[in-house]
Design a protein around this motif. Sequence first.
Motif, PDB file in Angstrom:
ATOM      1  N   SER A  65       0.819  -1.216   0.000  1.00 45.09           N
ATOM      2  CA  SER A  65       0.000   0.000   0.000  1.00 45.09           C
ATOM      3  C   SER A  65       0.852   1.265   0.000  1.00 45.09           C
ATOM      4  O   SER A  65       1.901   1.341   0.629  1.00 45.09           O
ATOM      5  N   ARG A  66       0.328   2.271  -0.714  1.00 47.49           N
ATOM      6  CA  ARG A  66       0.937   3.610  -0.696  1.00 47.49           C
ATOM      7  C   ARG A  66       0.164   4.547   0.231  1.00 47.49           C
ATOM      8  O   ARG A  66       0.474   5.726   0.312  1.00 47.49           O
ATOM      9  N   ASP A  67      -0.865   4.021   0.889  1.00 50.60           N
ATOM     10  CA  ASP A  67      -1.724   4.878   1.712  1.00 50.60           C
ATOM     11  C   ASP A  67      -0.908   5.529   2.834  1.00 50.60           C
ATOM     12  O   ASP A  67      -0.292   4.845   3.650  1.00 50.60           O
ATOM     13  N   GLN A  71       1.291   4.214   6.305  1.00 46.18           N
ATOM     14  CA  GLN A  71       2.712   4.531   6.520  1.00 46.18           C
ATOM     15  C   GLN A  71       2.914   5.271   7.846  1.00 46.18           C
ATOM     16  O   GLN A  71       3.852   4.992   8.584  1.00 46.18           O
ATOM     17  N   TYR A  72       2.034   6.200   8.164  1.00 49.12           N
ATOM     18  CA  TYR A  72       2.163   6.950   9.422  1.00 49.12           C
ATOM     19  C   TYR A  72       1.940   6.053  10.631  1.00 49.12           C
ATOM     20  O   TYR A  72       2.555   6.231  11.673  1.00 49.12           O
ATOM     21  N   ARG A  73       1.000   5.082  10.479  1.00 48.41           N
ATOM     22  CA  ARG A  73       0.757   4.160  11.600  1.00 48.41           C
ATOM     23  C   ARG A  73       2.036   3.384  11.921  1.00 48.41           C
ATOM     24  O   ARG A  73       2.428   3.251  13.074  1.00 48.41           O
ATOM     25  N   LEU A  74       2.686   2.931  10.871  1.00 48.86           N
ATOM     26  CA  LEU A  74       3.914   2.158  11.057  1.00 48.86           C
ATOM     27  C   LEU A  74       5.003   3.017  11.704  1.00 48.86           C
ATOM     28  O   LEU A  74       5.674   2.602  12.653  1.00 48.86           O
ATOM     29  N   MET A  75       5.137   4.258  11.220  1.00 51.06           N
ATOM     30  CA  MET A  75       6.148   5.169  11.777  1.00 51.06           C
ATOM     31  C   MET A  75       5.856   5.453  13.247  1.00 51.06           C
ATOM     32  O   MET A  75       6.747   5.470  14.089  1.00 51.06           O
ATOM     33  N   SER A  76       4.555   5.664  13.555  1.00 51.03           N
ATOM     34  CA  SER A  76       4.173   5.971  14.936  1.00 51.03           C
ATOM     35  C   SER A  76       4.554   4.814  15.853  1.00 51.03           C
ATOM     36  O   SER A  76       5.082   5.026  16.954  1.00 51.03           O
ATOM     37  N   GLU A  77       4.276   3.570  15.393  1.00 52.01           N
ATOM     38  CA  GLU A  77       4.620   2.399  16.225  1.00 52.01           C
ATOM     39  C   GLU A  77       6.117   2.360  16.470  1.00 52.01           C
ATOM     40  O   GLU A  77       6.582   2.069  17.560  1.00 52.01           O
ATOM     41  N   ARG A 296       6.257   1.269  -0.470  1.00 49.58           N
ATOM     42  CA  ARG A 296       4.975   0.691  -0.078  1.00 49.58           C
ATOM     43  C   ARG A 296       5.092   0.132   1.331  1.00 49.58           C
ATOM     44  O   ARG A 296       6.193  -0.099   1.819  1.00 49.58           O
ATOM     45  N   VAL A 297       3.908  -0.187   1.945  1.00 46.56           N
ATOM     46  CA  VAL A 297       3.896  -0.936   3.206  1.00 46.56           C
ATOM     47  C   VAL A 297       3.049  -2.183   2.975  1.00 46.56           C
ATOM     48  O   VAL A 297       1.948  -2.094   2.405  1.00 46.56           O
ATOM     49  N   SER A 298       3.562  -3.334   3.408  1.00 47.08           N
ATOM     50  CA  SER A 298       2.801  -4.581   3.213  1.00 47.08           C
ATOM     51  C   SER A 298       1.667  -4.626   4.232  1.00 47.08           C
ATOM     52  O   SER A 298       1.895  -4.442   5.434  1.00 47.08           O
ATOM     53  N   THR A 299       0.453  -4.853   3.749  1.00 48.40           N
ATOM     54  CA  THR A 299      -0.682  -4.967   4.676  1.00 48.40           C
ATOM     55  C   THR A 299      -0.941  -6.437   5.038  1.00 48.40           C
ATOM     56  O   THR A 299      -1.715  -6.727   5.939  1.00 48.40           O
ATOM     57  N   GLU A 300      -0.308  -7.352   4.262  1.00 47.20           N
ATOM     58  CA  GLU A 300      -0.368  -8.802   4.529  1.00 47.20           C
ATOM     59  C   GLU A 300       1.002  -9.360   4.168  1.00 47.20           C
ATOM     60  O   GLU A 300       1.749  -8.683   3.460  1.00 47.20           O
TER      61      GLU A 300
END
Length: 408
Positions: A65-67, A71-77, A296-300
């Motif tokens: 995903s390019r959403d 991406q921000y959720r991942l960075m926040s974690e 991208r970020v893998s959602t699965e």
Amino acid sequence: MVAGTRNLSKFWMLTNDFTQNPFPVLEHLRRESPVRELAFPDGGRAWVVTRYDDAKAALADPRLSRDIHVQYRLMSERIGRALTPPPEEANHLANLEPPRHTPLRKAISFAFTPRRAEALRPRIERIADGLLDRLADRPVPDLIAGYADPLPVIVIAELMGVPSDAWPDFLRWSTALRTHSPTEGSGELDRNIQELSGFMRELIASKEREPGEDLLSALIHADPERRLTPTEILSTGFALMTGGNDTTASLVGGVIAALLTHPVERARLLEEPGRWGKSMDELIRYVSPISNALQRVSTEPVELGGVTIPAGEVVIICVMSTNRDTSQFPDAPEELDLDRDKPAHLSFGFGIHYCSGAHLAKLITEIGARRLFERFPDLTLAVTPDRLRYQRSPVVRPLEELPVQLHG
Ligand code: HEM
């Protein structure tokens, strides 16, 4: 000689040696380790895809995903602090996936046609000539700061209908966006972004009242079923600037440098101006103006090149590597060959996020390089080619400087 890929440092992509000449390492990776882990100094990691076929598969895969929210959720974690994307970045096509991407893409495809880009031709020529006038008396001008950098910013300002007295501000704001990082707050950057946002809101309001022939007016006054919200229009303006300026500047500088070091190809293009259009894709493949802009970020979990990438991981599609993959470009991909048959490079991406500005980028580059070489036929590099250095950037591949002698 390059050491085997097993000996690569875990930060392999972040070294200065890699920035200056990434191609030997990438060639080894394509052969031995085509989906390779990369560590970041802050503890994060990514998976770098280097083969052409894997890259295309990745770009077509909806699980990657390019959403920007993902991406921000991942960075926040990762940093243990909640980050939210600003509205300017959270509401445009480049940062969203279907279903929200679809109407935004339709609106821009309808308003930003090759014909609209082509209509800018005389204005791009005037902008290029104006910049060259300013360089003409300098003993050793730098064509990056004085030409390749400002040219696309001014053309995109013109495309959006920004009045010429605001172009200097646009150049300043564009530089601020270039260095913006979501995890490192900076008062100066935020202030510039706020200023740009305020300016764009006023510009949009004025075009609501009085439409012009520009792209923003076309988006604002689109048919109701294609009309975007004011926030989406503002955000789309940001997408055009962030997507178009550095990328095109990197290409313009790279193409000029390539032709300065390839006199036979340069002479061919100048003798046969009709060849510019046909040669542009090969120039883009050879120059590779972007390094890794496709993230991208893998959602699965996703299997790529024999590696299973877990969910919630960053995937970097290394475009400059795919542009030299012999499986796609079997004949000496490291060489510039203007007769190469329709090189299907991935520099503009692939799939639903394929670059909306590809036609304009080619036009700016063709006009920028042609006007320069026609006006200064004796143009030469003022340093030996081995002195040219690339800037370190996670996205584009611009030269630091391109010092030249205009009169030989
Ligand atoms: C040499 C110059 C350029 C290069 C190499 C380039 C490259 C790219 C690439 C690779 C993508 C896809 C990103 C991805 O899939 O992750 C993209 C998307 C995009 N580009 Fe460009 N670009 C260039 C110039 C421009 C210009 C001049 C504009 C507009 C003025 C522009 C506007 C966009 C937009 C709006 C998108 C998002 C499309 C979408 O998500 O549906 N680009 N570009």
